[in-house]
Scaffold this motif. Structure first.
Motif, PDB file in Angstrom:
ATOM      1  N   CYS A  28       0.836  -1.214   0.000  1.00  0.00           N
ATOM      2  CA  CYS A  28       0.000   0.000   0.000  1.00  0.00           C
ATOM      3  C   CYS A  28       0.868   1.260   0.000  1.00  0.00           C
ATOM      4  N   ASP A  29       1.915   1.259   0.812  1.00  0.00           N
ATOM      5  CA  ASP A  29       2.830   2.411   0.851  1.00  0.00           C
ATOM      6  C   ASP A  29       3.481   2.623  -0.509  1.00  0.00           C
ATOM      7  N   TYR A  30       3.905   1.542  -1.155  1.00  0.00           N
ATOM      8  CA  TYR A  30       4.514   1.632  -2.482  1.00  0.00           C
ATOM      9  C   TYR A  30       3.542   2.270  -3.477  1.00  0.00           C
ATOM     10  N   VAL A  31       2.296   1.784  -3.500  1.00  0.00           N
ATOM     11  CA  VAL A  31       1.307   2.301  -4.451  1.00  0.00           C
ATOM     12  C   VAL A  31       0.971   3.756  -4.147  1.00  0.00           C
ATOM     13  N   ASN A  32       0.905   4.130  -2.877  1.00  0.00           N
ATOM     14  CA  ASN A  32       0.620   5.526  -2.520  1.00  0.00           C
ATOM     15  C   ASN A  32       1.725   6.468  -3.002  1.00  0.00           C
ATOM     16  N   ILE A  33       2.947   5.998  -3.000  1.00  0.00           N
ATOM     17  CA  ILE A  33       4.082   6.833  -3.420  1.00  0.00           C
ATOM     18  C   ILE A  33       4.262   6.792  -4.940  1.00  0.00           C
ATOM     19  N   HIS A  34       4.259   5.589  -5.524  1.00  0.00           N
ATOM     20  CA  HIS A  34       4.628   5.417  -6.938  1.00  0.00           C
ATOM     21  C   HIS A  34       3.441   5.229  -7.876  1.00  0.00           C
ATOM     22  N   GLY A  35       2.266   4.987  -7.324  1.00  0.00           N
ATOM     23  CA  GLY A  35       1.094   4.734  -8.158  1.00  0.00           C
ATOM     24  C   GLY A  35       1.044   3.281  -8.623  1.00  0.00           C
ATOM     25  N   TRP A  39       4.792  -3.219 -11.698  1.00  0.00           N
ATOM     26  CA  TRP A  39       4.674  -4.170 -10.588  1.00  0.00           C
ATOM     27  C   TRP A  39       5.939  -4.981 -10.366  1.00  0.00           C
ATOM     28  N   ASN A  40       6.716  -5.210 -11.416  1.00  0.00           N
ATOM     29  CA  ASN A  40       7.946  -5.987 -11.240  1.00  0.00           C
ATOM     30  C   ASN A  40       9.005  -5.231 -10.440  1.00  0.00           C
ATOM     31  N   CYS A  41       8.864  -3.918 -10.309  1.00  0.00           N
ATOM     32  CA  CYS A  41       9.810  -3.114  -9.518  1.00  0.00           C
ATOM     33  C   CYS A  41       9.484  -3.151  -8.025  1.00  0.00           C
ATOM     34  N   VAL A  42       8.289  -3.556  -7.682  1.00  0.00           N
ATOM     35  CA  VAL A  42       7.841  -3.505  -6.286  1.00  0.00           C
ATOM     36  C   VAL A  42       8.793  -4.253  -5.369  1.00  0.00           C
ATOM     37  N   SER A  43       9.181  -5.450  -5.748  1.00  0.00           N
ATOM     38  CA  SER A  43      10.010  -6.258  -4.860  1.00  0.00           C
ATOM     39  C   SER A  43      11.377  -5.609  -4.627  1.00  0.00           C
ATOM     40  N   ASN A  44      11.959  -4.989  -5.654  1.00  0.00           N
ATOM     41  CA  ASN A  44      13.264  -4.323  -5.477  1.00  0.00           C
ATOM     42  C   ASN A  44      13.161  -3.101  -4.584  1.00  0.00           C
ATOM     43  N   ILE A  45      12.099  -2.318  -4.771  1.00  0.00           N
ATOM     44  CA  ILE A  45      11.958  -1.055  -4.042  1.00  0.00           C
ATOM     45  C   ILE A  45      11.525  -1.280  -2.590  1.00  0.00           C
ATOM     46  N   THR A  46      10.604  -2.206  -2.370  1.00  0.00           N
ATOM     47  CA  THR A  46      10.037  -2.390  -1.029  1.00  0.00           C
ATOM     48  C   THR A  46      10.722  -3.475  -0.208  1.00  0.00           C
ATOM     49  N   GLY A  52       5.951  -9.603  -9.263  1.00  0.00           N
ATOM     50  CA  GLY A  52       5.142  -8.474  -9.699  1.00  0.00           C
ATOM     51  C   GLY A  52       3.693  -8.872  -9.916  1.00  0.00           C
ATOM     52  N   LYS A  53       3.479 -10.056 -10.474  1.00  0.00           N
ATOM     53  CA  LYS A  53       2.113 -10.530 -10.702  1.00  0.00           C
ATOM     54  C   LYS A  53       1.368 -10.691  -9.379  1.00  0.00           C
ATOM     55  N   SER A  54       2.041 -11.265  -8.390  1.00  0.00           N
ATOM     56  CA  SER A  54       1.418 -11.462  -7.084  1.00  0.00           C
ATOM     57  C   SER A  54       1.061 -10.123  -6.455  1.00  0.00           C
ATOM     58  N   CYS A  55       1.940  -9.135  -6.589  1.00  0.00           N
ATOM     59  CA  CYS A  55       1.677  -7.804  -6.031  1.00  0.00           C
ATOM     60  C   CYS A  55       0.499  -7.146  -6.748  1.00  0.00           C
ATOM     61  N   TYR A  62      -7.716  -7.075  -3.532  1.00  0.00           N
ATOM     62  CA  TYR A  62      -7.921  -7.009  -2.080  1.00  0.00           C
ATOM     63  C   TYR A  62      -7.636  -5.656  -1.435  1.00  0.00           C
ATOM     64  N   LEU A  63      -6.668  -4.913  -1.934  1.00  0.00           N
ATOM     65  CA  LEU A  63      -6.196  -3.748  -1.194  1.00  0.00           C
ATOM     66  C   LEU A  63      -6.636  -2.402  -1.753  1.00  0.00           C
ATOM     67  N   ARG A  64      -7.098  -2.334  -2.972  1.00  0.00           N
ATOM     68  CA  ARG A  64      -7.516  -1.059  -3.565  1.00  0.00           C
ATOM     69  C   ARG A  64      -8.554  -0.381  -2.680  1.00  0.00           C
ATOM     70  N   PRO A  65      -8.386   0.897  -2.397  1.00  0.00           N
ATOM     71  CA  PRO A  65      -9.324   1.569  -1.486  1.00  0.00           C
ATOM     72  C   PRO A  65     -10.742   1.708  -2.039  1.00  0.00           C
ATOM     73  N   ASP A  66     -10.917   1.661  -3.362  1.00  0.00           N
ATOM     74  CA  ASP A  66     -12.250   1.850  -3.943  1.00  0.00           C
ATOM     75  C   ASP A  66     -13.025   0.540  -4.126  1.00  0.00           C
ATOM     76  N   LEU A  67     -12.502  -0.558  -3.601  1.00  0.00           N
ATOM     77  CA  LEU A  67     -13.204  -1.848  -3.728  1.00  0.00           C
ATOM     78  C   LEU A  67     -14.468  -1.861  -2.885  1.00  0.00           C
ATOM     79  N   LYS A  68     -15.518  -2.428  -3.442  1.00  0.00           N
ATOM     80  CA  LYS A  68     -16.751  -2.631  -2.680  1.00  0.00           C
ATOM     81  C   LYS A  68     -16.628  -3.939  -1.924  1.00  0.00           C
ATOM     82  N   ARG A  69     -17.061  -3.931  -0.716  1.00  0.00           N
ATOM     83  CA  ARG A  69     -17.065  -5.146   0.096  1.00  0.00           C
ATOM     84  C   ARG A  69     -18.510  -5.597   0.270  1.00  0.00           C
ATOM     85  N   GLY A  70     -18.702  -6.859   0.491  1.00  0.00           N
ATOM     86  CA  GLY A  70     -20.042  -7.342   0.787  1.00  0.00           C
ATOM     87  C   GLY A  70     -20.713  -7.997  -0.404  1.00  0.00           C
TER      88      GLY A  70
END
Length: 145
Positions: A28-35, A39-46, A52-55, A62-70
């Motif tokens: 979440c911190d990575y996406v907030n900073i870098h957008g 995705w393949n850079c996530v593991s190197n940076i964080t 990258g696919k898993s991220c 699961y983690l996007r803030p605009d997801l509807k739950r329920g």
């Protein structure tokens, strides 16, 4: 733990299995900073030991803030039925018409709620096709009344 090959361990430098809350926070911190994206850079940076696919999948599903739950609402269900009739199994196309819902969620909903009903109606049609035409016509005439 690096030599552990079971669920939740590290294999060839990549962590497998369930995500931890610390990993979710790093992503979440990575996406907030870098957008989103790259995705393949996530593991190197964080320092996450995830592909990258898993991220990407973790963020999107699961983690996007605009997801509807329920539960899916009856209105959303009607949209799914209508668009599936039009486009078939194009889940990501259908998901664009339901903001906050993921293609994976819609696909799973379809398969648990409608696939069985569709296959049972297909069986009825298959059984009908084995009947003599005169009986099928009688049955169709009866349905029209």
């Amino acid at each position: 733990m690096d030599s552990h090959f079971g669920w939740g361990g590290v294999v060839d430098g990549w962590r497998k299995g369930p995500w931890t809350s610390q990993e979710d926070k790093l992503l979440c911190d990575y996406v907030n900073i870098h957008g989103e994206g790259r995705w393949n850079c996530v593991s190197n940076i964080t320092g996450l030991r995830r592909s990258g696919k898993s991220c990407r999948l973790r963020w999107v599903n699961y983690l996007r803030p605009d997801l509807k739950r329920g539960k899916i609402t009856p209105q959303e269900e009607n949209i799914i039925l209508e668009l599936h009739a039009r486009w078939g199994n194009r889940w990501s196309t259908i998901a664009r018409s339901l903001p906050g819902r993921t293609d994976n969620e819609i696909k799973n909903y379809w398969r648990t709620h409608f696939k069985k009903a569709k296959s049972s109606s297909s069986k009825i049609n298959l059984q009908r096709s084995k009947l003599p035409k005169s009986l099928i016509q009688q049955d169709q005439n009866h349905e029209r009344r």
